[in-house]
Design an enzyme around this catalytic site. Structure first.
Site, PDB file in Angstrom:
ATOM      1  N   ILE A  95       0.866  -1.186   0.000  1.00 56.83           N
ATOM      2  CA  ILE A  95       0.000   0.000   0.000  1.00 56.83           C
ATOM      3  C   ILE A  95       0.896   1.227   0.000  1.00 56.83           C
ATOM      4  O   ILE A  95       1.938   1.235   0.674  1.00 56.83           O
ATOM      5  CB  ILE A  95      -0.971   0.011   1.198  1.00 56.83           C
ATOM      6  N   ALA A  96       0.552   2.222  -0.770  1.00 59.82           N
ATOM      7  CA  ALA A  96       1.342   3.454  -0.784  1.00 59.82           C
ATOM      8  C   ALA A  96       0.454   4.622  -1.199  1.00 59.82           C
ATOM      9  O   ALA A  96      -0.469   4.473  -1.997  1.00 59.82           O
ATOM     10  CB  ALA A  96       2.525   3.327  -1.744  1.00 59.82           C
ATOM     11  N   GLU A 129       2.220  -8.079   6.375  1.00 57.07           N
ATOM     12  CA  GLU A 129       3.539  -7.972   6.994  1.00 57.07           C
ATOM     13  C   GLU A 129       4.017  -6.538   6.830  1.00 57.07           C
ATOM     14  O   GLU A 129       3.751  -5.922   5.806  1.00 57.07           O
ATOM     15  CB  GLU A 129       4.565  -8.878   6.299  1.00 57.07           C
ATOM     16  N   ASN A 134       8.788   0.604  10.200  1.00 49.88           N
ATOM     17  CA  ASN A 134       7.810   1.463   9.508  1.00 49.88           C
ATOM     18  C   ASN A 134       6.719   1.931  10.476  1.00 49.88           C
ATOM     19  O   ASN A 134       5.565   1.484  10.435  1.00 49.88           O
ATOM     20  CB  ASN A 134       7.201   0.709   8.319  1.00 49.88           C
ATOM     21  N   TYR A 141      -2.125   0.710  10.676  1.00 51.17           N
ATOM     22  CA  TYR A 141      -2.766  -0.602  10.808  1.00 51.17           C
ATOM     23  C   TYR A 141      -3.383  -0.773  12.202  1.00 51.17           C
ATOM     24  O   TYR A 141      -4.493  -1.276  12.336  1.00 51.17           O
ATOM     25  CB  TYR A 141      -1.755  -1.728  10.529  1.00 51.17           C
TER      26      TYR A 141
END
Ligand code: COA
Length: 170
Positions: A95-96, A129, A134, A141
């Site tokens: 995801i970005a 993961e 990060n 999350y």
């Protein structure tokens, strides 16, 4: 005495930004690669993205917005998520959000849309993961109900970094 209208909040809070979502098409590759390269020290290759597009179980979902006025409106792709749907499990692979679009809720909206699509398709569990370092992604999350269930040591071969494994009930 009533306060002037501009100091009174009328009704519910303003709606969140008007994100829309659609599946990535081959034509979107340049923009997706731009976001990917800006987001990761070791980005996925264009070939890898193309391969994901071809898999039945994989989805690359784009967050988009229309910007501009009247006839000058154009679609802007602000972020993307890659997920797999296998049996009753949703796996988030990538995801970005474009650098200039961060902290506007794009990734949160993509994750929520992905969860909704997964639930609709019968998924009951989401997994992912994330690099131990990060912190931003981990905070994202956690805020969405993901919890740490394990560690994969040296999962990221490039720097030998551990992965944190997270899951959420859908
Ligand atoms: C991680 C990433 C996807 C977040 O995208 P985003 O669109 O900026 O995230 P959102 O605006 O939806 O953030 C939602 C919440 O996540 C958390 N969060 C997001 N980025 C954060 C950061 N850099 N630091 C701390 N918390 C962060 C916050 O709780 C935030 O809520 P808030 O803005 O109300 O405080 C983005 O920074 C990115 O593309 N990074 C590079 C790629 C990457 O690391 N992807 C994750 C791979 S596992």
């Amino acid at each position: 005495m009533r306060r002037p209208p501009d100091t009174v909040r009328q009704g519910p809070p303003p709606p969140p930004p008007p994100f829309t979502f659609r599946r990535m098409q081959p034509d979107d590759l340049d923009r997706v690669m731009e976001i990917e390269k800006d987001g990761f020290a070791h980005p996925w290759s264009a070939d890898l993205i193309r391969r994901e597009l071809a898999h039945d179980w994989a989805t690359i979902l784009l967050a988009t917005e229309r910007r501009g006025h009247g006839g000058q409106q154009a679609e802007v792709v602000t972020g993307f998520v890659v997920y797999w749907l296998v049996h009753d499990e949703l796996h988030i692979l990538n995801i970005a959000t474009a650098v200039e679009e961060r902290r506007r809720g794009v990734a949160r909206a993509l994750m929520q849309e992905t969860a909704a699509r997964g639930r609709k398709a019968g998924a009951v569990l989401a997994t992912l993961e994330v690099r131990r370092s990060n912190a931003g992604a981990i905070a994202l999350y956690r805020s969405l109900g993901y919890r740490q269930v394990g560690i994969r040591p040296n999962y990221y071969a490039d720097e030998g970094e551990d992965a944190i494994v997270m899951i959420a009930d859908l």
